[in-house]
Design a protein around this motif. Structure first.
Motif, short mmCIF file in Angstrom:
data_model
loop_
_atom_site.label_atom_id
_atom_site.label_comp_id
_atom_site.label_asym_id
_atom_site.label_seq_id
_atom_site.Cartn_x
_atom_site.Cartn_y
_atom_site.Cartn_z
N LEU A 44 48.61 37.49 46.48
CA LEU A 44 48.17 38.79 45.98
C LEU A 44 48.34 38.87 44.47
O LEU A 44 49.29 38.33 43.91
CB LEU A 44 49.02 39.90 46.61
CG LEU A 44 48.79 40.19 48.09
CD1 LEU A 44 49.91 41.09 48.61
CD2 LEU A 44 47.44 40.87 48.31
N ASP A 45 47.41 39.55 43.83
CA ASP A 45 47.62 39.96 42.44
C ASP A 45 48.44 41.24 42.51
O ASP A 45 47.90 42.32 42.73
CB ASP A 45 46.28 40.19 41.75
CG ASP A 45 46.45 40.51 40.26
OD1 ASP A 45 47.59 40.80 39.84
OD2 ASP A 45 45.45 40.47 39.53
N GLU A 46 49.74 41.08 42.37
CA GLU A 46 50.65 42.21 42.59
C GLU A 46 50.52 43.29 41.52
O GLU A 46 50.99 44.41 41.70
CB GLU A 46 52.10 41.70 42.64
CG GLU A 46 52.39 40.69 43.74
CD GLU A 46 52.50 41.31 45.12
OE1 GLU A 46 52.32 42.54 45.25
OE2 GLU A 46 52.79 40.57 46.08
N ASP A 47 49.89 42.96 40.39
CA ASP A 47 49.74 43.93 39.31
C ASP A 47 48.47 44.76 39.43
O ASP A 47 48.28 45.71 38.67
CB ASP A 47 49.73 43.21 37.95
CG ASP A 47 51.02 42.45 37.69
OD1 ASP A 47 52.08 42.95 38.10
OD2 ASP A 47 50.96 41.36 37.09
N ALA A 48 47.60 44.40 40.36
CA ALA A 48 46.31 45.07 40.48
C ALA A 48 46.40 46.25 41.45
O ALA A 48 47.26 46.30 42.34
CB ALA A 48 45.24 44.09 40.96
N GLU A 49 45.49 47.20 41.28
CA GLU A 49 45.38 48.30 42.24
C GLU A 49 44.58 47.83 43.44
O GLU A 49 43.68 47.00 43.33
CB GLU A 49 44.70 49.50 41.59
CG GLU A 49 45.53 50.17 40.51
CD GLU A 49 44.90 51.46 40.02
OE1 GLU A 49 43.92 51.91 40.66
OE2 GLU A 49 45.39 52.01 39.02
N GLY A 50 44.90 48.37 44.61
CA GLY A 50 44.23 47.94 45.82
C GLY A 50 44.72 46.57 46.26
O GLY A 50 45.80 46.12 45.86
N ILE A 51 43.93 45.90 47.07
CA ILE A 51 44.27 44.56 47.54
C ILE A 51 43.39 43.56 46.80
O ILE A 51 42.16 43.59 46.93
CB ILE A 51 44.06 44.43 49.06
CG1 ILE A 51 44.91 45.46 49.81
CG2 ILE A 51 44.39 43.02 49.53
CD1 ILE A 51 44.64 45.51 51.31
N VAL A 52 44.01 42.72 46.00
CA VAL A 52 43.28 41.73 45.21
C VAL A 52 43.88 40.36 45.49
O VAL A 52 45.09 40.15 45.34
CB VAL A 52 43.35 42.04 43.69
CG1 VAL A 52 42.60 40.98 42.90
CG2 VAL A 52 42.75 43.42 43.41
N LEU A 53 43.03 39.42 45.91
CA LEU A 53 43.46 38.07 46.24
C LEU A 53 43.22 37.12 45.07
O LEU A 53 42.22 37.24 44.35
CB LEU A 53 42.68 37.56 47.45
CG LEU A 53 42.73 38.39 48.73
CD1 LEU A 53 41.88 37.74 49.81
CD2 LEU A 53 44.16 38.57 49.21
N LEU A 54 44.13 36.18 44.92
CA LEU A 54 43.98 35.11 43.94
C LEU A 54 44.06 33.78 44.67
O LEU A 54 44.92 33.59 45.53
CB LEU A 54 45.08 35.17 42.88
CG LEU A 54 45.12 36.41 41.99
CD1 LEU A 54 46.39 36.40 41.14
CD2 LEU A 54 43.89 36.48 41.09
N SER A 55 43.18 32.86 44.32
CA SER A 55 43.25 31.54 44.93
C SER A 55 42.34 30.59 44.16
O SER A 55 41.86 30.90 43.07
CB SER A 55 42.87 31.58 46.41
OG SER A 55 43.15 30.33 47.03
N HIS A 56 42.12 29.44 44.75
CA HIS A 56 41.22 28.45 44.20
C HIS A 56 40.66 27.64 45.35
O HIS A 56 41.20 27.65 46.46
CB HIS A 56 41.96 27.50 43.24
CG HIS A 56 42.84 26.53 43.96
ND1 HIS A 56 44.03 26.91 44.57
CD2 HIS A 56 42.70 25.20 44.21
CE1 HIS A 56 44.57 25.85 45.14
NE2 HIS A 56 43.79 24.80 44.96
N VAL A 57 39.57 26.96 45.09
CA VAL A 57 39.05 25.97 46.05
C VAL A 57 38.84 24.67 45.29
O VAL A 57 38.67 24.67 44.06
CB VAL A 57 37.72 26.42 46.71
CG1 VAL A 57 37.91 27.72 47.48
CG2 VAL A 57 36.61 26.58 45.67
N GLY A 58 38.87 23.57 46.01
CA GLY A 58 38.60 22.28 45.38
C GLY A 58 37.10 22.04 45.29
O GLY A 58 36.34 22.47 46.16
#
Length: 209
Positions: A44-58
């Motif tokens: 989670l992007d804990e600093d964002a409002e709402g639910i915001v996901l952070l990730s990456h793909v190869g």
């Protein structure tokens, strides 16, 4: 996913908790070549409002998923397990499956290389923090140089969850005595024992002894 009022998980905080505790996600994209699914950790992007996901793909998964070009479905699966009708009472009954899951919908934003590297840092720190001697992605000059080289092989993304459907099916439709027996069986040593599912049921049923 069909929703059922008895098992609805409508709380954003509840969904955030589910993501924090179960970061291994299934990413599903309806592409020009049909449905494509991949599996990656998310935080989670804990600093964002709402639910915001952070990730990456190869690479080249971002091409297979057509990442950023279509809405993405992210599935988060929590504790789950078989519930035997023998754990109820003598009345006729059928078995069921208890589970907690969230379907998260949004269109991912592709990150720059610099932001991608920052997200990779956060991902590594998120999981390494609980280790006795955490390894940091850029903790040394050698590690930093390695990180700079591998970032080109990944594509980072941020996804603001525009809507979600979540279910927390933990025998809420059963009498308290039955719930207590189910938890006792899950905490035992039988073939379908599951301490993780028992903990989730106790969270939903805090009054069960």
């Amino acid at each position: 996913m069909r929703q059922n009022p008895s098992f609805t998980l409508a709380s954003e905080d509840g969904v955030r908790r589910l993501i924090r505790e179960n970061p291994w996600a299934t990413l599903v994209s309806e592409t020009t070549n049909g449905l494509v699914a991949s599996h990656y950790p998310v935080i989670l992007d804990e600093d964002a409002e709402g639910i915001v996901l952070l990730s990456h793909v190869g690479r080249p998964d971002e091409q297979l998923l057509e990442l950023g070009r279509h809405p993405l479905l992210v599935v988060i699966q929590g504790a789950h397990g078989y519930i035997s009708p023998g754990w109820y009472d003598a009345k006729p009954a059928v078995p069921t499956w208890n589970f907690v899951v969230a379907h998260l919908h949004g269109t991912p934003e592709i990150l720059s290389d610099a932001d991608n590297l920052a997200v990779l840092d956060r991902l590594v720190d998120h999981f390494e923090d609980r280790m006795p001697e955490p390894r940091r992605m850029r903790g040394t000059v050698e590690n930093a140089a390695y990180a700079e080289r591998i970032v080109a092989g990944t594509v980072g993304f941020r996804m603001h969850v525009e809507r979600f459907v979540a279910k927390d099916k933990m025998s809420q439709n059963r009498p308290a005595a039955t719930v207590e027996r189910i938890i006792t069986e899950l905490e035992g040593d039988g073939p379908y024992a599951s301490a993780e599912l028992a903990r989730e049921m106790r969270r939903v049923h805090p009054d069960v002894p």
